[in-house]
Scaffold this motif. Structure first.
Motif, PDB file in Angstrom:
ATOM      1  N   LYS A  96     -18.144 -19.473   8.667  1.00 49.90           N
ATOM      2  CA  LYS A  96     -16.077 -19.036   9.153  1.00 49.90           C
ATOM      3  C   LYS A  96     -16.542 -17.987   7.802  1.00 49.90           C
ATOM      4  N   ARG A  97     -15.783 -16.931   8.854  1.00 53.04           N
ATOM      5  CA  ARG A  97     -15.501 -16.028   8.168  1.00 53.04           C
ATOM      6  C   ARG A  97     -14.321 -16.241   7.165  1.00 53.04           C
ATOM      7  N   ALA A  98     -14.568 -15.923   5.938  1.00 47.56           N
ATOM      8  CA  ALA A  98     -13.253 -16.688   5.205  1.00 47.56           C
ATOM      9  C   ALA A  98     -12.119 -15.409   4.184  1.00 47.56           C
ATOM     10  N   GLY A  99     -11.692 -16.105   3.998  1.00 45.62           N
ATOM     11  CA  GLY A  99     -10.378 -15.472   3.096  1.00 45.62           C
ATOM     12  C   GLY A  99     -10.397 -15.650   1.977  1.00 45.62           C
ATOM     13  N   LEU A 100      -9.980 -15.188   0.784  1.00 46.38           N
ATOM     14  CA  LEU A 100     -10.400 -15.530  -0.695  1.00 46.38           C
ATOM     15  C   LEU A 100      -8.800 -14.945  -1.523  1.00 46.38           C
ATOM     16  N   LEU A 101      -8.074 -15.977  -1.599  1.00 43.90           N
ATOM     17  CA  LEU A 101      -6.541 -15.836  -2.517  1.00 43.90           C
ATOM     18  C   LEU A 101      -6.835 -15.917  -3.488  1.00 43.90           C
ATOM     19  N   THR A 102      -7.001 -15.180  -4.460  1.00 43.65           N
ATOM     20  CA  THR A 102      -7.305 -15.914  -5.672  1.00 43.65           C
ATOM     21  C   THR A 102      -7.201 -14.552  -6.610  1.00 43.65           C
ATOM     22  N   ASN A 103      -7.685 -15.365  -8.028  1.00 40.46           N
ATOM     23  CA  ASN A 103      -6.986 -13.683  -9.017  1.00 40.46           C
ATOM     24  C   ASN A 103      -8.117 -13.886  -9.971  1.00 40.46           C
ATOM     25  N   GLN A 104      -7.699 -13.511 -11.578  1.00 40.20           N
ATOM     26  CA  GLN A 104      -9.088 -13.627 -12.375  1.00 40.20           C
ATOM     27  C   GLN A 104      -8.987 -15.139 -13.105  1.00 40.20           C
ATOM     28  N   THR A 105      -8.539 -15.734 -12.322  1.00 47.66           N
ATOM     29  CA  THR A 105      -8.888 -17.425 -12.551  1.00 47.66           C
ATOM     30  C   THR A 105      -9.339 -17.912 -12.037  1.00 47.66           C
ATOM     31  N   GLY A 106     -10.059 -17.316 -10.763  1.00 48.23           N
ATOM     32  CA  GLY A 106     -10.837 -18.167  -9.968  1.00 48.23           C
ATOM     33  C   GLY A 106     -12.417 -17.674 -10.372  1.00 48.23           C
ATOM     34  N   ILE A 107     -12.913 -18.310 -11.119  1.00 47.97           N
ATOM     35  CA  ILE A 107     -14.248 -18.777 -11.798  1.00 47.97           C
ATOM     36  C   ILE A 107     -14.592 -20.103 -11.403  1.00 47.97           C
ATOM     37  N   ASP A 108     -16.190 -19.796 -11.931  1.00 55.27           N
ATOM     38  CA  ASP A 108     -16.415 -21.155 -12.170  1.00 55.27           C
ATOM     39  C   ASP A 108     -16.336 -21.101 -13.418  1.00 55.27           C
ATOM     40  N   ARG A 168      -7.516  -8.114 -10.596  1.00 57.02           N
ATOM     41  CA  ARG A 168      -7.462  -9.009 -12.130  1.00 57.02           C
ATOM     42  C   ARG A 168      -6.346  -9.442 -12.772  1.00 57.02           C
ATOM     43  N   GLY A 169      -5.131  -9.901 -12.369  1.00 53.78           N
ATOM     44  CA  GLY A 169      -4.020 -10.236 -13.238  1.00 53.78           C
ATOM     45  C   GLY A 169      -3.372  -9.678 -14.414  1.00 53.78           C
ATOM     46  N   VAL A 170      -3.483  -8.059 -14.055  1.00 50.57           N
ATOM     47  CA  VAL A 170      -3.035  -7.348 -15.198  1.00 50.57           C
ATOM     48  C   VAL A 170      -1.535  -6.568 -15.026  1.00 50.57           C
ATOM     49  N   LEU A 171      -1.235  -6.951 -13.742  1.00 49.10           N
ATOM     50  CA  LEU A 171      -0.594  -6.263 -13.406  1.00 49.10           C
ATOM     51  C   LEU A 171       1.227  -6.931 -13.654  1.00 49.10           C
ATOM     52  N   ASP A 172       1.949  -6.453 -14.360  1.00 44.64           N
ATOM     53  CA  ASP A 172       3.291  -6.523 -14.550  1.00 44.64           C
ATOM     54  C   ASP A 172       5.181  -5.715 -13.939  1.00 44.64           C
ATOM     55  N   GLN A 173       4.425  -5.962 -12.440  1.00 43.92           N
ATOM     56  CA  GLN A 173       5.409  -5.405 -11.735  1.00 43.92           C
ATOM     57  C   GLN A 173       6.089  -5.575 -10.307  1.00 43.92           C
ATOM     58  N   ALA A 174       7.492  -5.034 -10.341  1.00 46.16           N
ATOM     59  CA  ALA A 174       7.683  -6.346  -8.696  1.00 46.16           C
ATOM     60  C   ALA A 174       7.195  -5.666  -7.568  1.00 46.16           C
ATOM     61  N   ASP A 175       6.415  -4.717  -7.452  1.00 51.85           N
ATOM     62  CA  ASP A 175       5.482  -4.381  -6.369  1.00 51.85           C
ATOM     63  C   ASP A 175       3.912  -3.923  -6.485  1.00 51.85           C
ATOM     64  N   ILE A 176       3.582  -5.052  -5.599  1.00 51.76           N
ATOM     65  CA  ILE A 176       1.779  -4.264  -6.135  1.00 51.76           C
ATOM     66  C   ILE A 176       1.230  -4.177  -4.601  1.00 51.76           C
ATOM     67  N   GLY A 177       0.506  -2.978  -4.479  1.00 54.93           N
ATOM     68  CA  GLY A 177       0.346  -2.539  -3.576  1.00 54.93           C
ATOM     69  C   GLY A 177      -1.610  -3.592  -2.655  1.00 54.93           C
ATOM     70  N   HIS A 178      -1.636  -3.283  -1.713  1.00 51.58           N
ATOM     71  CA  HIS A 178      -2.948  -3.366  -1.458  1.00 51.58           C
ATOM     72  C   HIS A 178      -3.688  -2.184  -1.951  1.00 51.58           C
ATOM     73  N   TRP A 215     -10.744 -20.020 -21.110  1.00 48.20           N
ATOM     74  CA  TRP A 215      -9.589 -20.197 -21.158  1.00 48.20           C
ATOM     75  C   TRP A 215      -9.428 -19.055 -20.282  1.00 48.20           C
ATOM     76  N   VAL A 216      -8.969 -18.480 -18.924  1.00 46.35           N
ATOM     77  CA  VAL A 216      -8.703 -16.808 -18.561  1.00 46.35           C
ATOM     78  C   VAL A 216      -7.166 -16.896 -18.701  1.00 46.35           C
ATOM     79  N   ARG A 217      -6.572 -16.221 -19.633  1.00 46.10           N
ATOM     80  CA  ARG A 217      -4.878 -15.793 -19.661  1.00 46.10           C
ATOM     81  C   ARG A 217      -4.402 -16.120 -17.667  1.00 46.10           C
ATOM     82  N   PRO A 218      -3.988 -16.876 -16.692  1.00 47.20           N
ATOM     83  CA  PRO A 218      -3.303 -16.788 -15.741  1.00 47.20           C
ATOM     84  C   PRO A 218      -1.830 -15.974 -15.330  1.00 47.20           C
ATOM     85  N   SER A 219      -1.309 -15.275 -16.533  1.00 45.51           N
ATOM     86  CA  SER A 219      -0.831 -14.011 -16.175  1.00 45.51           C
ATOM     87  C   SER A 219      -0.600 -12.753 -17.581  1.00 45.51           C
ATOM     88  N   PRO A 220      -0.143 -11.869 -17.039  1.00 48.86           N
ATOM     89  CA  PRO A 220      -0.687 -11.215 -18.675  1.00 48.86           C
ATOM     90  C   PRO A 220      -0.045 -11.867 -19.635  1.00 48.86           C
TER      91      PRO A 220
END
Length: 424
Positions: free
Chosen positions: A66-78, A106-116, A257-262
């Protein structure tokens, strides 16, 4: 979103719905994982393996071919702190796209619109689901056969990662793409449920599910509940976090512990967040732009001593005077000003109710500062999940009465949520 009918509610209350863990077509019920997740004690030395570890150690057959897509951020760690993407690529999994929630990959952006964008290390496309696009588009989903979701929830309803997950599940259902949630512990434990249950009239991106402010569930459990209550009907698999039980807080899991958000720097902040988040709808700073975000409430005009004297002692939490200076706060409140603030410190996790404490502080601050304190009623209701809190705070007795009024709804919620719980 519409509330379920009485017929549906009766079905939810009386069925265990265990087939939702591993639906037909993706494999047999993963009893070994579930039993492992439901074993263990409260010792700080307990070994908790997040869903990514369980997947890679025991369930790689779910990714075969299967080709997988990964919905995650900096908290997606083992468990060792290695990113999901690195672990999956090392295991020769076919990852073809990365999708990201609020705050970006990377979980560091704190803005209303984040681009691709593009991941510089792998060349994989990175699709933002926080901006004009809040759910995967058909074009994004054409390149994947399975969507993996690994996000650390915070344990409080007003947090957008579960909303992004639910919207992604709905898009995947339409595209015929199965969803696999790699579960993680609720950082503030899974025993306590507190505060008002969301009135669906106030459903929004910061609260889509009829759950309390402090819901006591994991992201995987919330996904299972939402899949039914919102009639999403996605082909949903949840890989539980092995070794986690409901009385474990994050600092007893052995996980990094990894910051879930800034603005979520620590477990202490997460402990207060189900209550102090309500002050986002006021003109008090919650400490964004400081190392103690959501542990403080401050404003240049705040008379901390008068507020403390009026609110009195609260069970399980200490209140003291301090001064904070928000540096480039994303909420724009009092930048670079040294402001008087009230500092909250958890003293006893077992009895502390951050929601009731926050409501009592709203009442006290409104009375000490009737000319300075400002509340956005619509935003407050959206965060609280109800519009009755501000209405019922006409006198001091209203605080206690509100907490009592929530108990029946919380009892109903415990029954409603029971079929979707994966851990004892």
């Amino acid at each position: 979103m519409a509330a379920p009918t009485d017929r549906h509610e009766n079905r939810y209350r009386n069925e265990r719905m265990t087939h939702r863990i591993i639906p037909l077509g993706l494999g047999v019920l993963w009893c070994g994982v579930l039993l492992s997740a439901c074993s263990g004690g409260t010792s700080p030395s307990v070994t908790v393996r997040p869903g990514i570890d369980v997947l890679l150690d025991d369930s790689m057959h779910l990714l075969a071919g299967k080709r997988a897509g990964l919905l995650t951020n900096q908290t997606g760690i083992d468990r060792a702190g290695v990113s999901d993407l690195d672990r999956l690529l090392q295991a020769d999994a076919q990852v073809s796209a990365i999708l990201t929630p609020e705050h970006g990959y990377r979980g560091v952006l704190d803005q209303a619109d984040i681009g691709h964008g593009v991941d510089s290390a792998t060349g994989l496309p990175v699709y933002s689901l926080y901006g004009d696009v809040r759910a995967p588009t058909p074009d994004m989903l054409r390149r994947i056969d399975l969507l993996l979701v690994d996000l650390q929830d915070i344990g409080a309803r007003p947090y957008t990662y579960i909303s992004t997950t639910l919207l992604a599940m709905r898009a995947c259902r339409a595209a015929g793409v199965p969803v696999l949630v790699l579960d993680r512990p609720n950082p503030i434990g899974g025993l306590l449920v507190q505060g008002p249950v969301l009135d669906t009239a106030h459903s929004s991106f910061v609260g889509m599910l009829p759950v309390p402010l402090r819901h006591g569930m994991t992201l995987g459990e919330l996904a299972r509940l939402g899949n039914d209550l919102l009639d999403i009907g996605a082909e949903l698999v949840v890989i539980p976090a092995a070794g986690w039980v409901r009385d474990l807080w994050f600092d007893t899991t052995g996980l990094p512990w990894v910051r879930p958000s800034p603005s979520m720097p620590s477990l202490e902040s997460a402990s207060h967040y189900p209550g102090t988040v309500l002050f986002e709808a006021t003109n008090l700073s919650v400490g964004r732009g400081t190392p103690v975000a959501f542990q403080v409430l401050g404003a240049p005009w705040l008379d901390v001593q008068a507020v403390r004297a009026l609110v009195g002692a609260r069970r399980g939490v200490g209140l003291r005077d301090t001064v904070v200076t928000p540096r480039s706060p994303p909420d724009g409140k009092y930048p670079d000003q040294a402001i008087a603030a009230l500092r909250l410190t958890v003293l006893d996790r077992a009895v502390y109710d951050p929601v009731e404490t926050a409501v009592a502080l709203v009442w006290a601050i409104a009375r000490v500062h009737p000319d300075s304190f400002r509340v956005d009623p619509r935003r407050f209701a959206r965060l609280a999940g109800t519009d009755v809190i501000l209405e019922d705070l006409a006198d001091r007795d209203g605080v206690a009465e509100l907490a009592v009024s929530w108990r029946a709804d919380l009892a109903d919620f415990r029954i409603l949520s029971q079929p979707y719980l994966l851990y004892r």
